[in-house]
Design an enzyme around this catalytic site. Structure first.
Site, mmCIF file in Angstrom:
data_model
loop_
_atom_site.group_PDB
_atom_site.id
_atom_site.type_symbol
_atom_site.label_atom_id
_atom_site.label_comp_id
_atom_site.label_asym_id
_atom_site.label_seq_id
_atom_site.Cartn_x
_atom_site.Cartn_y
_atom_site.Cartn_z
ATOM 1 N N CYS A 79 0.824 -1.211 0.000
ATOM 2 C CA CYS A 79 0.000 0.000 0.000
ATOM 3 C C CYS A 79 0.865 1.272 0.000
ATOM 4 O O CYS A 79 1.509 1.557 -1.002
ATOM 5 C CB CYS A 79 -0.982 -0.061 1.167
ATOM 6 N N HIS A 171 -3.278 -5.189 1.905
ATOM 7 C CA HIS A 171 -2.608 -5.348 3.207
ATOM 8 C C HIS A 171 -2.583 -6.812 3.650
ATOM 9 O O HIS A 171 -3.459 -7.243 4.401
ATOM 10 C CB HIS A 171 -3.374 -4.554 4.272
ATOM 11 N N GLU A 173 -0.920 -8.150 5.861
ATOM 12 C CA GLU A 173 -0.724 -8.258 7.320
ATOM 13 C C GLU A 173 -2.059 -8.256 8.051
ATOM 14 O O GLU A 173 -2.105 -8.527 9.251
ATOM 15 C CB GLU A 173 0.203 -7.131 7.812
HETATM 16 N N1 GLN Z 1 -3.639 6.417 0.972
HETATM 17 C C1 GLN Z 1 -2.365 6.152 1.587
HETATM 18 C C2 GLN Z 1 -1.255 6.918 0.894
HETATM 19 O O1 GLN Z 1 -1.457 7.442 -0.146
HETATM 20 C C3 GLN Z 1 -2.034 4.677 1.551
HETATM 21 C C4 GLN Z 1 -3.039 3.931 2.411
HETATM 22 C C5 GLN Z 1 -2.511 2.699 3.037
HETATM 23 O O2 GLN Z 1 -1.303 2.454 3.106
HETATM 24 N N2 GLN Z 1 -3.410 1.945 3.581
HETATM 25 O O3 GLN Z 1 -0.181 6.968 1.424
#
Ligand code: GLN
Length: 188
Positions: A79, A171, A173
């Site tokens: 992410c 994610h 995790e």
């Molecule tokens: N929206 C977040 C970003 O742009 C990422 C979100 C996440 O890691 N769950 O950094």
């Protein structure tokens, strides 16, 4: 094998807990240069990429991570971590580590309220579908020629690999599935 989780902000504990379940792996919370230098693989967790990116600059940690990448150590961005690794971010003028040849779109699925869970097919990683949690997630709009697409969701790339670099929009995790950890660490 010492596997670091960059411990600046975001879902650090959750990754450490998953790594503890794997035989032969020593999980390490890594937030300073000396610790980062001594890991064999590194996870860049989800969180807020702007905040983590700023801290990487402020604490002067970028070069040690780039050096780790150059040495061939596996690095996996989940992410926000995927955003940190990207060479191109379509809707942000910042580039953080700029090591992976992917073009990402931040917050590509809308706001926190638009977070969701789904199942993804990822034949290189697991023969079964994998549960995937998306939280204000990015997706990959385009990849360079050396990048292998590992999975798509509604046509958009949500998992990819370029040599020792791994990126997932979701994610791992936050679910019980360890298959991406095993794939990342060559434990399959
Ligand atoms: N929206 C977040 C970003 O742009 C990422 C979100 C996440 O890691 N769950 O950094």
């Amino acid at each position: 094998m010492r596997v670091g989780v960059l411990a600046i902000q975001g879902s650090v504990e959750e990754h450490i807990d998953k790594l503890k379940r794997l035989d032969g792996i020593t999980p390490v919370e890594a937030k300073d240069k000396e610790t980062l230098k001594r890991v064999d693989a590194l996870i860049l967790p989800g969180g807020e990429s702007t905040a983590i990116g700023k801290m990487l600059n402020d604490f002067d940690l970028k070069d040690v991570i780039i050096e780790l990448y150059r040495s061939g150590a596996p690095i996996w961005g989940t992410c926000a971590g995927m955003i940190l690794m990207a060479k191109h971010i379509v809707n942000d003028d910042k580039v953080h580590l700029g090591i992976m040849d992917i073009k990402v779109r931040r917050n590509a699925y809308g706001s926190q309220l638009d977070s969701f869970t789904t199942k993804l097919s990822m034949p290189d990683v697991s023969k079964d579908e994998i549960d995937a949690v998306f939280i204000r997630a990015p997706y990959i709009e385009d990849v360079g020629e050396n990048v292998k697409v590992l999975s798509r969701y509604n046509g958009k790339i949500v998992a990819a690999r370029e040599g020792n670099l791994f990126a997932t929009s979701f994610h791992p995790e936050l679910t019980n599935d360890l298959s991406f950890y095993k794939y990342f660490l060559g434990l399959q």
